[in-house]
Design an enzyme around this catalytic site. Sequence first.
Site, PDB file in Angstrom:
ATOM      1  N   CYS A 108       0.749  -1.116   0.036  1.00  0.00           N
ATOM      2  CA  CYS A 108      -0.040  -0.112   0.055  1.00  0.00           C
ATOM      3  C   CYS A 108       0.783   1.172   0.025  1.00  0.00           C
ATOM      4  CB  CYS A 108      -0.947   0.096   1.141  1.00  0.00           C
ATOM      5  SG  CYS A 108      -2.182   1.303   1.207  1.00  0.00           S
ATOM      6  N   ALA A 232      -6.892  -5.296 -10.341  1.00  0.00           N
ATOM      7  CA  ALA A 232      -7.496  -4.342  -9.410  1.00  0.00           C
ATOM      8  C   ALA A 232      -8.658  -3.520 -10.241  1.00  0.00           C
ATOM      9  CB  ALA A 232      -6.789  -3.540  -8.370  1.00  0.00           C
TER      10      ALA A 232
END
Length: 452
Positions: A108, A232
């Site tokens: 992240c 994603a």
Amino acid sequence: MPKLQGFEFWSRTLGGARHVVAPMVDQSELAWRLLSRRHGAQLCYTPMLHAQVFVRDANYRKDNLYCEVCPEDRPLIVQFCANDPEVFVQAALLAQDYCDAVDLNLGCPQMIAKRGHYGAFLQEEWDLLQRMILLAHEKLSVPVTCKIRVFPEIDKTVKYAQMLEKAGCQLLTVHGRTKEQKGPLSGTASWEHIKAVRKAVTIPVFANGNIQCLQDVERCIRDTGVQGVMSAEGNLHNPALFEGRSPAVWELAEEYLDIVRQHPCPLSCVRAHLFKLWHHTLQVHRQLREELAKVKTLEGVAAVSQELKLRCQEDMSRQKEGEKPPGGLPFFHWICQPYFRPGPREGSKENGGARSKRALEEEEVGTDVLSKNKQKKQLRNPHKTFDPSLKPKYAKCDQCGNPKGNRCVFNLCRGCCKKRAFREAADCPGHGLLFKTKLEKSLAWKGARQLS
């Protein structure tokens, strides 16, 4: 039964999964995972869960994992962010009976990860990561996996992957971007990094990045040699990506809403998914974008989606034979298709470097199109203007340049005025600072006591 590892884990527990839905905060919830599985996904991840909150909050566990057992939702990997070995293992132990593996988020790149000191911002702390993975590998009954971002240098990325494998990681997902590549600066993911990692480790590797259609999946597997490919953003815009189909948007929107009625989730998740699915149509029918943002119920969201469907069908009826999609799109806006994020504009620096997101937004002030943030602000306050010529002008502090107080006796801002008034034992009624008056009162009181 002994814990399966490496390729045996991938082939037997995960069924040799090649088509993988990424962990996405508030986006890979149960309903979306079930939709994706119906359309070709073979493995899904939960949204990233915060290990510390998962350990201490029973409601958080219930809402995010324990809500209901769903046999269709397997194989499943639960992803945690953490920066403490003990906390990570405690969370994983609470989750291991509900999943097939536990993943440590090391990818992240967002500011919240920097503030919380997790995700990609742990990639330089190899000793800590070794301890976290080693402890989890020893304590858990399911395998531990990792999702990482690459370093700019291929050699360092390879050593990083080998370190994680040695610590006990049984499957590695490599996102081929650095932690600095995000938002408008995302750029293209490096499959060369992924290929080098795949050659250097003896555990299964999933690739992530540059996946917008089934042809990209097949090309990535062929070019890098990975065992599977994770999607994603491509999945969010077209959940049928792994089937190689581009259906009408309303087909998948209606199917998703039906699943949500069976497996409820927060309305914010539903709204976010429809914004992605209808992205290209909402660029044409902008007024319905506001309607979708305002509705407060699931049925309200469904009604807006139905209205978008009707508008699309009207557009289809007006389509001329041989007409091509506008704006360089591969399909007309009512078809599920990739969204290609615009790259950074040139000329922000003397040497032509990339502009920041803030710079891109500021450049839009003088244009007819406002940034998304400014559109939201204008939606809340229709009278708000972003024209710099209409902004009020403030007199500046003589020392620091901040706006000065209109009644300040020193022509300073409050901070500078306070320092000067304290240093000189002076008063500034404009800022309510009375150092001189208080000093005189104090001296008078002391004199009176001495006389008495």
